[in-house]
Write an enzyme that holds these catalytic residues in place. Structure first.
Site, PDB file in Angstrom:
ATOM      1  CB  THR A   1      -0.944   0.030   1.223  1.00 22.98           C
ATOM      2  OG1 THR A   1      -0.159  -0.021   2.413  1.00 22.98           O
ATOM      3  CG2 THR A   1      -1.930  -1.117   1.205  1.00 22.98           C
TER       4      THR A   1
ATOM      5  CB  VAL B   1      16.542  -0.279   0.848  1.00 23.79           C
ATOM      6  CG1 VAL B   1      17.788   0.525   0.497  1.00 23.79           C
ATOM      7  CG2 VAL B   1      15.983   0.158   2.189  1.00 23.79           C
TER       8      VAL B   1
ATOM      9  N   GLY C   1      14.641  -0.691  -4.716  1.00 25.14           N
ATOM     10  CA  GLY C   1      13.754  -1.272  -5.745  1.00 25.14           C
ATOM     11  C   GLY C   1      14.095  -2.735  -5.952  1.00 25.14           C
TER      12      GLY C   1
ATOM     13  N   GLY D   1       6.025   6.437 -12.933  1.00 23.08           N
ATOM     14  CA  GLY D   1       5.676   5.650 -11.737  1.00 23.08           C
ATOM     15  C   GLY D   1       6.822   5.511 -10.746  1.00 23.08           C
TER      16      GLY D   1
ATOM     17  CD  GLU E   1       7.277   6.808  -2.353  1.00 22.70           C
ATOM     18  OE1 GLU E   1       6.361   6.289  -1.705  1.00 22.70           O
ATOM     19  OE2 GLU E   1       8.133   6.140  -2.963  1.00 22.70           O
TER      20      GLU E   1
ATOM     21  CG  ASP F   1      11.738   7.394  -0.824  1.00 21.80           C
ATOM     22  OD1 ASP F   1      10.832   6.599  -0.547  1.00 21.80           O
ATOM     23  OD2 ASP F   1      12.722   7.094  -1.532  1.00 21.80           O
TER      24      ASP F   1
ATOM     25  CE  LYS G   1      13.603   4.079  -1.154  1.00 21.33           C
ATOM     26  NZ  LYS G   1      13.678   4.821  -2.410  1.00 21.33           N
TER      27      LYS G   1
ATOM     28  N   GLY H   1      10.598   1.669  -9.597  1.00 21.58           N
ATOM     29  CA  GLY H   1       9.876   1.106 -10.737  1.00 21.58           C
ATOM     30  C   GLY H   1       9.089  -0.125 -10.319  1.00 21.58           C
TER      31      GLY H   1
HETATM   32  N1  HSE Z   1       9.833   6.975  -4.858  1.00 19.52           N
HETATM   33  C1  HSE Z   1      10.862   6.014  -4.648  1.00 19.52           C
HETATM   34  C2  HSE Z   1      12.102   6.433  -5.391  1.00 19.52           C
HETATM   35  C3  HSE Z   1      10.375   4.671  -5.097  1.00 19.52           C
HETATM   36  O1  HSE Z   1      11.997   7.290  -6.269  1.00 19.52           O
HETATM   37  O2  HSE Z   1      13.194   5.942  -5.098  1.00 19.52           O
HETATM   38  C4  HSE Z   1      11.247   3.511  -4.718  1.00 19.52           C
HETATM   39  O3  HSE Z   1      11.329   3.362  -3.323  1.00 19.52           O
END
Ligand code: HSE
Length: 337
Positions: free
Chosen positions: A91, A147, A149, A202, A205, A216, A220, A312
């Site tokens: 979510t 962390v 992707g 995409g 966030e 963000d 992480k 992604g």
């Molecule tokens: N919004 C985050 C980023 C997504 O751009 O790194 C991946 O955690």
């Protein structure tokens, strides 16, 4: 292996499609057939104990914005009551309350389900408490997609710390910020246009200020520091400054001097920080686009860097699948013992 999916946005849909596509492979290589028995989104839920046709649910979600009808039960109750082995929690991240993900994860643990998540909010707020709750209920908790992707940054860090001490971690942890900085310095586009493209792709966030303002990256960093035992800090203890004041002009000026501005996160025993910094273009951390890069400073073996795409849907879905396979592996080991 029965799965409940909570969250059916870019990552949740990518995961459902990946699992469907890879089912023959998973059966052949790892000896299990995943079965999605419930999908929950913010508008309702759809359930079938024999296994849902995920392609149909994806089509429905894309057409109507919903997976199903609003049921009388809330998401936490559905998670608790559904007969399943693993909750896949994707979510949208809320960095302040951690909800709804935090409640979903707790509900899964209490009802003895393993959890795989890429949801950073609950981990940034309650990392230690969630680990404790998972241990208490003898279930597994995996979050490698939170962390990096699809890049196994956390696993790589853990390996670096085995028999050695990771004394410091330095990294680029936000794909959206890195994408914007690179677009500005290379193509001379404006901040707003670069951000709009990151949103269309995409990467950002749902609330992109969380990327831009550095939160963000901070979350992480907290996850990584806790995972490696470097710190027990929560996100509230990170000193954060984002890239909101980095203009396209500043980015070009750095590029003309053979340098680059990057949003750099640092964690060591003295504390955690995130801020834009100027680094040399030949620094291994100086990655472009949505790439993330993390340097682990190790006491005995020196510095090591891991680089890979950090955002992604398909990339993050691959981390969720990796975690699921790991859980399956340890479930089989437990049965054999
Ligand atoms: N919004 C985050 C980023 C997504 O751009 O790194 C991946 O955690």
């Amino acid at each position: 292996m029965r799965l409940v999916l909570a969250g059916f946005g870019v990552v949740g849909q990518s995961f459902a499609q990946l699992v469907k596509e890879k089912t023959p492979d998973l059966a052949a290589k790892y000896g299990f057939v995943p079965r999605v028995v419930a999908i929950i989104d913010s508008s309702g839920a759809v359930m079938d104990e024999k296994g849902l046709d995920v392609a149909r649910v994806v089509t429905k979600k894309r057409k109507t914005g919903k997976v199903g009808q609003t049921s009388g039960l809330g998401a936490r109750e559905i998670i608790a009551r559904t007969e399943a082995d693993v909750l896949i929690e994707t979510t949208p991240t809320d960095f302040k309350s951690g909800e709804p993900g935090l409640g979903h994860i707790k509900s899964a643990f209490i009802s003895k389900k393993h959890v795989v998540t890429c949801n950073k909010g609950p981990l940034g707020i309650a990392f230690q408490a969630l680990q404790e709750l998972a241990r208490h209920n003898s279930v597994q908790f995996r979050y490698s997609g939170a962390v990096g992707g699809g890049t196994p940054i956390l696993d790589f860090g853990k390996t670096c710390s085995t028999g050695d001490d990771v004394t410091r971690v330095t990294g680029i942890l936000n794909g959206t910020c890195n994408f914007i900085l690179t677009k500005m310095e290379r193509e001379r586009v404006s901040f707003a246009d670069a951000l709009a493209e990151a949103q269309r792709e995409g990467y950002a966030e749902r609330d992109p200020t969380l990327d831009i303002n550095g939160y963000d990256s901070a979350v992480k960093l907290v996850i990584m520091a806790n995972h490696l035992g470097l710190s027990k800090a929560t996100v509230r203890e990170v000193n954060v400054r984002g890239i909101q004041d980095v203009s396209a002009e500043k980015a070009w000026a750095a590029a003309e001097k053979g340098e680059a501005i990057r949003l750099i996160a640092v964690a060591d025993k003295s504390g955690l920080s995130v801020q834009p910094s100027t680094i040399a273009r030949d620094d291994p951390l100086c990655v472009t686009g949505t790439y993330n890069a993390v340097k682990f400073h190790c006491k005995d073996s020196g510095d090591k860097v891991i680089v890979g795409r950090g955002a992604g849907g398909p990339e993050t879905a691959s981390s969720l699948l990796r975690d699921l396979i790991e859980i399956r592996g340890s479930m089989s080991e437990a049965t054999e013992q």
